[in-house]
Scaffold this motif. Structure first.
Motif, short mmCIF file in Angstrom:
data_model
loop_
_atom_site.label_atom_id
_atom_site.label_comp_id
_atom_site.label_asym_id
_atom_site.label_seq_id
_atom_site.Cartn_x
_atom_site.Cartn_y
_atom_site.Cartn_z
N ASN A 64 0.89 -1.29 0.05
CA ASN A 64 -0.09 0.10 0.03
C ASN A 64 0.78 1.24 0.04
N GLU A 65 1.96 1.23 0.62
CA GLU A 65 2.83 2.35 0.79
C GLU A 65 3.32 2.46 -0.70
N ILE A 66 3.77 1.54 -1.40
CA ILE A 66 4.52 1.75 -2.81
C ILE A 66 3.38 2.13 -3.59
N PHE A 67 1.91 1.63 -3.31
CA PHE A 67 0.88 2.05 -4.12
C PHE A 67 0.82 3.61 -4.11
N GLN A 68 0.88 4.04 -2.69
CA GLN A 68 0.65 5.48 -2.73
C GLN A 68 1.73 6.25 -3.36
N MET A 69 2.86 5.56 -3.15
CA MET A 69 3.92 6.43 -4.00
C MET A 69 3.61 6.53 -5.26
N ALA A 70 3.34 5.58 -6.00
CA ALA A 70 3.08 5.36 -7.36
C ALA A 70 1.88 6.50 -7.88
N VAL A 71 0.89 6.79 -6.93
CA VAL A 71 -0.01 7.54 -7.23
C VAL A 71 0.62 9.04 -6.90
N LEU A 72 1.15 9.33 -6.06
CA LEU A 72 1.66 10.64 -5.61
C LEU A 72 2.78 11.19 -6.27
N GLU A 73 3.53 10.07 -6.93
CA GLU A 73 4.69 10.50 -8.05
C GLU A 73 5.71 11.44 -7.13
N PRO A 74 6.25 11.05 -6.30
CA PRO A 74 7.33 12.09 -5.67
C PRO A 74 8.66 12.06 -6.57
N ARG A 75 9.29 13.01 -6.24
CA ARG A 75 10.71 13.34 -6.71
C ARG A 75 11.59 12.73 -5.97
N LEU A 76 11.34 12.60 -4.70
CA LEU A 76 12.41 11.78 -3.68
C LEU A 76 11.51 10.95 -2.92
N ALA A 77 11.78 9.49 -2.98
CA ALA A 77 11.38 8.51 -2.53
C ALA A 77 12.25 8.06 -1.28
N ILE A 78 11.68 7.85 0.00
CA ILE A 78 12.81 7.34 0.98
C ILE A 78 11.92 5.97 1.61
N LEU A 79 12.70 4.95 1.21
CA LEU A 79 11.92 3.53 1.76
C LEU A 79 12.58 3.48 3.15
N ASP A 80 11.84 3.24 4.00
CA ASP A 80 12.49 3.11 5.36
C ASP A 80 12.16 1.85 5.72
N GLU A 81 13.09 0.92 5.70
CA GLU A 81 13.10 -0.73 6.28
C GLU A 81 12.02 -1.18 5.62
N THR A 82 11.67 -1.10 4.26
CA THR A 82 10.45 -1.78 3.48
C THR A 82 10.55 -3.10 3.38
N ASP A 83 11.69 -3.72 3.51
CA ASP A 83 11.73 -5.25 3.73
C ASP A 83 11.45 -5.89 4.99
N SER A 84 11.49 -4.86 6.01
CA SER A 84 11.35 -5.59 7.19
C SER A 84 9.99 -6.10 7.55
N GLY A 85 9.88 -7.45 7.88
CA GLY A 85 8.50 -8.30 8.21
C GLY A 85 8.26 -8.77 7.09
N LEU A 86 8.48 -8.99 5.78
CA LEU A 86 8.31 -9.51 4.62
C LEU A 86 8.80 -10.75 4.32
#
Lengths: 243, 480
Positions: A155-177
């Motif tokens: 869902n976080e990545i989906f929001q990023m896709a919709v908001l189309e930021p210039r800088l994306a910071i992924l904070d430990e996106t892999d944890s718990g996956l």
């Protein structure tokens, strides 16, 4: 240059966490920040997004030529700074699509663009959902409520896709996956790589970098970046540890 | 993270938007209450003997009563002898059209945004406006009259339809019911009366707007709604009051009678002056609302309570007839020093009676919010069912939420469910929204609206929009 961090010092709960951090990021680049637990990786992510619990007590951060630290969190978001949270919060009763529409329209308004109406918005998110292979049912649920760990990160990545930021910071996106969820999330991130978009990937483990291949790897330790290199540095760290 | 708690406190400082007073010449009684005052009140309204008797019986009963103390409220003692028990705009009545209403009074209503012009017909709203104690004007009465629907002020109903008033007044809330209802029974000044004949579906929302204007007057209105067999009516009640430093008393009684197969929906938006941010002034709101549902009848109470320094009200249903249904949907907000002790009573007497309770309490500032509800299932109420859900939302760390559900079940076939939750608008939720570009204030509104969704969807459309707006005004400043 998109982001320039100079001698950044950050305190959290009266403890000095970042002690003079330097980092430069150009558009299109993917930077991985690695380091042992407690080294200040997440502090960096939160300080950049303007979390009120983190106090900057030295240094400067310039984003596209402007003083990022002078902006409120929502202003940073509207300017194109996006953080994918390590622990995305649940907001019961608030529809996921509604939330995203409010966010997108806030950003559009800031940019002087017309707000999207419901129909235009639904078309947009349908196409984005397809891109990330998202189940559309997720859109009508409350924000992150009852989502599995994997669903939250997607869902976080989906929001990023919709908001189309210039800088994306992924904070430990892999944890718990688990590995399957990790692949799906990584595919989403890779689909969003673009020459006008930079990414900072904060992670503890090298395994995420098998899927999101960075241009640069930095080792954060004791509140400073102690080493920088190409993607092969990650492999070396995996083999030898952080020491 | 003390900075973030401060931000949450900041939203708590909204100014009361409806705080203006209107200069109208008024007929007002000297302060004080005794049998003579009750007689004078009755005489000024040219009431029949039976109604004076009702008042006097109530007054005598009231003298022996004391204020209830079982609630979870801190209340300054009210001096009932210091209040005036009657105030009416002087240039009085027998008004034939809207044009005859005192221009000052009309201006007040305009400021409130109440459409008192005939155009409101298009909006499908008929308004009975209560300004202090006397009903100023009732619109659309003629239109409704063609269907046999009676919608008028209580005083007019006493004159024009005494048999109906006599039959039902005090039939749901007896004059001995409780301290405040009994006081109301003795000194009620005016209010609204509705009668929907057998099988008639009222084609528009009926609406009353209450406003307390005069100083030191308690407002004691009395509402009586009777839906005859198979009839349907949706009734809206909105309330505001000007800003005053002293506390004003409001003790109303509402009685609903839903005969066999009838449906009554009663929706309230209560926005009385809540007092200032230091807890000075504000309305003391002690209201007794109760309905009786006969066989296959349905009563729905929906309330959005954002105002008043003190709210004490428990809209209840007596499910007397078999298969009757009672519903209670409530949003209660307290901010600054507001206190609310509110909930419902569902009394299941008939077989297969059903009730639903959905209560959403929101506390901000130093507000204290109490849900108090009772579900009683009588011995003969075979197959009765109840579902209750009580959720509390806290904003900031100096407010409180309390829940007192009472269950009394005397029939083993009953099915009763109760769910409760307490949550806090966390700084992390607000930060999450801000990181996506949404301001703190919008974030709080969004979270609160989401929290109240189940109740708002029970409100008629135009009311739901107003409720949402009021809610965001009343929570303004609770997060910054």
């Amino acid at each position: 240059m998109l982001l320039e961090i100079k001698d950044l010092k950050v305190k959290a709960e009266d403890k000095q966490i970042l002690k003079g951090l330097n980092l430069s990021v150009n558009p299109g680049e993917v930077h991985a920040i690695m380091g042992p637990n407690g080294s200040g990786k997440s502090t960096l992510a939160r300080a950049l997004s303007g979390h009120p619990g983190y106090e900057v007590n030295g240094g400067s951060v310039t984003f596209d030529g402007r003083d990022l630290l002078a902006m409120s969190p929502e202003e940073r978001a509207c300017e194109g700074v996006f953080m994918a949270f390590q622990y995305p919060v649940e907001i019961p009763g608030v529809n996921n699509a509604y939330f995203l529409k409010a966010a997108l329209n806030a950003v559009r308004k800031h940019k002087g663009l017309q707000e999207l109406d419901a129909v235009e918005f639904m078309q947009l998110i349908k196409s984005k959902a397809k891109l990330l292979e998202m189940d559309q049912a997720m859109l009508s649920r409350s924000v992150n409520e009852g989502f599995s760990g994997g669903e939250k990160k997607r869902n976080e990545i989906f929001q990023m896709a919709v908001l189309e930021p210039r800088l994306a910071i992924l904070d430990e996106t892999d944890s718990g996956l688990d590995i399957d969820a990790l692949k799906i999330v990584a595919n989403g991130v890779n689909a969003l790589r673009a020459k006008d978009r930079a990414m900072i990937v904060v992670t503890h483990y090298q395994r995420l970098l098998d899927y999101i291949v960075p241009d640069f790897v930095h080792v954060l330790s004791g509140g400073q970046i102690i080493r920088s290199g190409g993607k092969e540095l990650a492999l070396e760290l995996e083999a030898k540890g952080y020491r | 993270m003390s900075t973030s708690t401060d931000t949450i406190e900041q939203l708590a400082n909204a100014e009361y938007k409806y705080g203006f007073t209107t200069d109208v010449e008024a007929d007002t009684f000297e302060p004080g209450l005794n049998e003579d005052v009750v007689r004078r009140l009755s005489a000024i309204k040219h009431e029949p003997e039976w109604l004076l008797e009702f008042r006097l019986k109530a007054f005598r009963a009231w003298q022996k009563m004391t204020e209830p103390t079982w609630h979870n409220l801190k209340i300054e003692k009210t001096d009932y002898q210091a209040l005036s028990y009657y105030s009416a705009p002087k240039k009085k009545p027998a008004l034939k059209s809207m044009d005859e209403v005192d221009p000052e009074v009309r201006k007040t209503f305009e400021k409130l945004g109440i459409p008192l012009i005939e155009q409101q017909f298009l909006a499908g709203v008929a308004v009975d406006a209560v300004f202090d104690s006397v009903s100023v004007a009732t619109t659309f009465r003629e239109k409704l009259g063609q269907l046999g629907i009676i919608f008028c002020s209580f005083s007019e109903a006493v004159k024009d339809h005494p048999e109906l008033v006599k039959q039902y007044l005090g039939s749901v809330v007896p004059y001995t019911d409780n301290f405040y209802a009994t006081l109301n029974s003795a000194v009620f000044s005016d209010g609204s009366f509705v009668y929907i004949p057998k099988g008639v579906r009222c084609p528009m929302e009926l609406s009353t707007y209450f406003r307390i204007n005069a100083k030191n007057t308690g407002q004691f209105e009395r509402t009586l709604i009777v839906a005859d067999e198979g009839a349907y009516v949706s009734y809206l009640e909105g309330c505001t009051a000007p800003m005053r430093d002293e506390n004003q008393l409001h003790a109303a009684v509402v009685e609903l009678v839903a005969l066999d197969g009838a449906t009554i929906k009663y929706s309230t938006i209560q926005n009385w002056y809540p007092g200032d941010k230091n807890g000075k002034g504000g309305i003391y709101n002690f209201v007794t609302k109760r309905g009786i549902a006969h066989a296959n009848a349905k009563i729905t109470w929906t309330q959005v309570e954002t105002g008043s320094a003190i709210t004490w009200k428990y809209p209840s249903c007596i499910l007397q007839g078999d298969n009757s249904i009672g519903e209670f949907y409530s949003v209660a907000t307290v901010n600054n020093y507001q206190q609310a002790d509110t909930g419902t009573k569902m009394i299941h007497l008939g077989k297969n009676t059903r009730s639903t309770i959905v209560s959403k309490g929101i506390s901000a500032g130093r507000g204290q919010n109490t849900y108090r509800g009772a579900v009683k299932i009588a011995k003969n109420a075979k197959g009765a069912r109840n579902y209750s859900q009580c959720d509390s939302l806290l904003i900031g760390d100096r407010c409180g939420a309390h829940t007192f559900p009472y269950l009394e079940i005397k029939n083993t076939s009953a099915k009763v469910e109760h769910e409760a939750s307490t949550s806090k608008i966390g700084e992390d939720q607000i930060f999450y929204c801000r990181q996506r570009g949404i301001s703190s204030e919008d974030a709080v509104n969004m979270i609160v609206s989401g929290f109240c969704k189940d109740v708002f969807r029970e409100l008629p459309m135009e009311f739901a929009v107003e409720a949402q707006k009021l809610l965001s005004i009343s929570l303004e400043g609770s997060v910054g």
